[in-house]
Write a protein that holds these residues in place. Structure first.
Motif, PDB file in Angstrom:
ATOM      1  N   LEU A  12      -5.587  28.692  -8.327  1.00  0.00           N
ATOM      2  CA  LEU A  12      -6.426  29.801  -8.778  1.00  0.00           C
ATOM      3  C   LEU A  12      -5.704  30.676  -9.802  1.00  0.00           C
ATOM      4  O   LEU A  12      -6.281  31.073 -10.818  1.00  0.00           O
ATOM      5  N   VAL A  13      -4.427  30.979  -9.539  1.00  0.00           N
ATOM      6  CA  VAL A  13      -3.656  31.817 -10.473  1.00  0.00           C
ATOM      7  C   VAL A  13      -3.482  31.109 -11.811  1.00  0.00           C
ATOM      8  O   VAL A  13      -3.645  31.716 -12.878  1.00  0.00           O
ATOM      9  N   ALA A  14      -3.171  29.825 -11.783  1.00  0.00           N
ATOM     10  CA  ALA A  14      -2.993  29.065 -13.021  1.00  0.00           C
ATOM     11  C   ALA A  14      -4.285  29.027 -13.824  1.00  0.00           C
ATOM     12  O   ALA A  14      -4.275  29.161 -15.055  1.00  0.00           O
ATOM     13  N   LYS A  15      -5.417  28.856 -13.147  1.00  0.00           N
ATOM     14  CA  LYS A  15      -6.697  28.860 -13.851  1.00  0.00           C
ATOM     15  C   LYS A  15      -6.994  30.224 -14.463  1.00  0.00           C
ATOM     16  O   LYS A  15      -7.552  30.321 -15.561  1.00  0.00           O
ATOM     17  N   ALA A  16      -6.642  31.289 -13.748  1.00  0.00           N
ATOM     18  CA  ALA A  16      -6.842  32.633 -14.294  1.00  0.00           C
ATOM     19  C   ALA A  16      -5.979  32.839 -15.537  1.00  0.00           C
ATOM     20  O   ALA A  16      -6.424  33.418 -16.534  1.00  0.00           O
ATOM     21  N   THR A 159       3.404  29.322 -15.015  1.00  0.00           N
ATOM     22  CA  THR A 159       4.313  28.228 -14.660  1.00  0.00           C
ATOM     23  C   THR A 159       5.177  28.590 -13.455  1.00  0.00           C
ATOM     24  O   THR A 159       5.329  27.794 -12.519  1.00  0.00           O
ATOM     25  N   VAL A 160       5.747  29.770 -13.477  1.00  0.00           N
ATOM     26  CA  VAL A 160       6.597  30.208 -12.353  1.00  0.00           C
ATOM     27  C   VAL A 160       5.792  30.255 -11.066  1.00  0.00           C
ATOM     28  O   VAL A 160       6.252  29.807 -10.001  1.00  0.00           O
ATOM     29  N   TRP A 161       4.589  30.796 -11.156  1.00  0.00           N
ATOM     30  CA  TRP A 161       3.750  30.876  -9.959  1.00  0.00           C
ATOM     31  C   TRP A 161       3.412  29.476  -9.444  1.00  0.00           C
ATOM     32  O   TRP A 161       3.419  29.219  -8.245  1.00  0.00           O
ATOM     33  N   GLY A 162       3.090  28.563 -10.374  1.00  0.00           N
ATOM     34  CA  GLY A 162       2.758  27.194  -9.970  1.00  0.00           C
ATOM     35  C   GLY A 162       3.932  26.484  -9.324  1.00  0.00           C
ATOM     36  O   GLY A 162       3.764  25.742  -8.342  1.00  0.00           O
ATOM     37  N   ILE A 163       5.124  26.678  -9.867  1.00  0.00           N
ATOM     38  CA  ILE A 163       6.313  26.043  -9.283  1.00  0.00           C
ATOM     39  C   ILE A 163       6.604  26.610  -7.894  1.00  0.00           C
ATOM     40  O   ILE A 163       7.001  25.887  -6.970  1.00  0.00           O
ATOM     41  N   MET A 164       6.384  27.911  -7.744  1.00  0.00           N
ATOM     42  CA  MET A 164       6.558  28.513  -6.409  1.00  0.00           C
ATOM     43  C   MET A 164       5.605  27.879  -5.406  1.00  0.00           C
ATOM     44  O   MET A 164       5.995  27.560  -4.276  1.00  0.00           O
ATOM     45  N   ASP A 165       4.352  27.681  -5.836  1.00  0.00           N
ATOM     46  CA  ASP A 165       3.391  27.029  -4.946  1.00  0.00           C
ATOM     47  C   ASP A 165       3.800  25.589  -4.632  1.00  0.00           C
ATOM     48  O   ASP A 165       3.650  25.116  -3.493  1.00  0.00           O
ATOM     49  N   ALA A 166       4.315  24.904  -5.672  1.00  0.00           N
ATOM     50  CA  ALA A 166       4.732  23.510  -5.484  1.00  0.00           C
ATOM     51  C   ALA A 166       5.860  23.413  -4.467  1.00  0.00           C
ATOM     52  O   ALA A 166       5.846  22.563  -3.563  1.00  0.00           O
ATOM     53  N   PHE A 167       6.860  24.288  -4.581  1.00  0.00           N
ATOM     54  CA  PHE A 167       7.981  24.252  -3.636  1.00  0.00           C
ATOM     55  C   PHE A 167       7.558  24.704  -2.242  1.00  0.00           C
ATOM     56  O   PHE A 167       8.093  24.232  -1.233  1.00  0.00           O
ATOM     57  N   ALA A 168       6.581  25.626  -2.191  1.00  0.00           N
ATOM     58  CA  ALA A 168       6.074  26.029  -0.872  1.00  0.00           C
ATOM     59  C   ALA A 168       5.381  24.863  -0.193  1.00  0.00           C
ATOM     60  O   ALA A 168       5.533  24.642   1.031  1.00  0.00           O
ATOM     61  N   SER A 169       4.623  24.087  -0.968  1.00  0.00           N
ATOM     62  CA  SER A 169       3.946  22.910  -0.411  1.00  0.00           C
ATOM     63  C   SER A 169       4.953  21.864   0.043  1.00  0.00           C
ATOM     64  O   SER A 169       4.769  21.194   1.075  1.00  0.00           O
ATOM     65  N   ILE A 170       6.046  21.699  -0.714  1.00  0.00           N
ATOM     66  CA  ILE A 170       7.101  20.752  -0.342  1.00  0.00           C
ATOM     67  C   ILE A 170       7.742  21.169   0.980  1.00  0.00           C
ATOM     68  O   ILE A 170       8.016  20.345   1.866  1.00  0.00           O
ATOM     69  N   GLY A 171       7.955  22.498   1.106  1.00  0.00           N
ATOM     70  CA  GLY A 171       8.561  22.984   2.339  1.00  0.00           C
ATOM     71  C   GLY A 171       7.676  22.739   3.542  1.00  0.00           C
ATOM     72  O   GLY A 171       8.157  22.390   4.636  1.00  0.00           O
ATOM     73  N   GLN A 172       6.376  22.920   3.365  1.00  0.00           N
ATOM     74  CA  GLN A 172       5.460  22.703   4.472  1.00  0.00           C
ATOM     75  C   GLN A 172       5.352  21.217   4.830  1.00  0.00           C
ATOM     76  O   GLN A 172       5.232  20.846   5.993  1.00  0.00           O
ATOM     77  N   ALA A 173       5.389  20.353   3.771  1.00  0.00           N
ATOM     78  CA  ALA A 173       5.263  18.915   4.008  1.00  0.00           C
ATOM     79  C   ALA A 173       6.576  18.309   4.491  1.00  0.00           C
ATOM     80  O   ALA A 173       6.586  17.224   5.087  1.00  0.00           O
ATOM     81  N   GLY A 174       7.679  18.964   4.209  1.00  0.00           N
ATOM     82  CA  GLY A 174       8.984  18.454   4.612  1.00  0.00           C
ATOM     83  C   GLY A 174       9.435  17.268   3.812  1.00  0.00           C
ATOM     84  O   GLY A 174      10.290  16.498   4.258  1.00  0.00           O
ATOM     85  N   SER A 175       8.888  17.108   2.600  1.00  0.00           N
ATOM     86  CA  SER A 175       9.259  15.974   1.744  1.00  0.00           C
ATOM     87  C   SER A 175       9.618  16.502   0.371  1.00  0.00           C
ATOM     88  O   SER A 175       8.904  17.335  -0.201  1.00  0.00           O
TER      89      SER A 175
END
Length: 239
Positions: A12-16, A159-175
């Protein structure tokens, strides 16, 4: 994965951010096309007016003809100078239509104090008209400069916000393998590309138009000197 799919899958943030950059881009390109047309027409009409001015036999004819070249900044300078010169000549009971011959002498040293004040008034009028025209030509260019400075940082924020989301998703998935990281990072980087794509044309256009404004300012200054020389001869003759 193409750019369209990256935009669709972005958060949503990236689209905005992309929407904001799209607004900046549309306004920038609208301003670029508008300014380009105005500068091109101004250059064309200035050339036609200067031809009329240098081939005419009296200033009244030039003044009437100048009304056809409304987009030329030089015309605005001429009209202000003509009005000031007309008032001075009428005050001295002379005729502004009296076009001096090329062989007529200029003001002598003994006569200089008599005409110094009127010429100074005309010079100030010409400078003021030139400054007004420069300000008019520079109008809205600040938006292009702002777009060129701000758009990359807006894209970087996405970009920074998207990368933060990406790393948060990685942390939740554990991969943390490449397959898990790459899509999120790619989605994030699309905002940086959009920011640069918005900023680069704005910066190029701003520098181009600023150079055009400076060139027109020089042309107005040169015309002002040419008009002052003619005004000096007319004032001498009107005495």
């Amino acid at each position: 994965m193409n750019a369209v799919s990256l935009v669709v899958q972005a958060g949503l943030v990236a689209k905005a951010v992309l929407l904001i950059l799209l607004g900046f881009s549309l306004m920038s390109w609208t301003l670029i096309f508008m300014k380009f047309g105005l500068f091109r027409r101004a250059q064309r009409e200035s050339a036609r007016f200067l031809h009329t001015f240098r081939s005419a036999k009296n200033l009244t004819t030039v003044f009437e003809e100048s009304k056809r070249f409304v987009k030329s900044p030089i015309v605005s300078v001429f009209q202000e100078g003509y009005r000031e010169l007309s008032q001075l000549v009428k005050g001295g009971q002379g005729q502004v239509n009296q076009w001096p011959a090329a062989h007529e002498t200029k003001t002598t040293v003994a006569e200089m104090p008599i005409y110094l004040e009127p010429l100074e008034l005309i010079s100030r009028t010409l400078r003021l008209a030139s400054m007004k025209e420069v300000a008019q030509q520079e109008r809205n260019l600040i938006f292009l400069a702002t777009t060129g400075n701000v758009a990359p940082f807006v894209g970087l924020f996405g970009t920074v916000w998207g990368i933060m989301d990406a790393f948060a998703s990685i942390g939740q998935a554990g991969s943390a393998n490449l397959g898990a990281v790459a899509p999120g990072v790619a989605e994030a980087l699309i905002t940086t590309a959009a920011g640069l794509g918005t900023a680069i044309p704005a910066v190029i256009a701003y520098n181009y138009f600023l150079n055009r404004v400076r060139r027109q300012a020089t042309e107005m200054e040169m015309f002002g000197l040419e008009f002052l020389t003619l005004a000096e001869r007319i004032l001498v003759r009107s005495r």
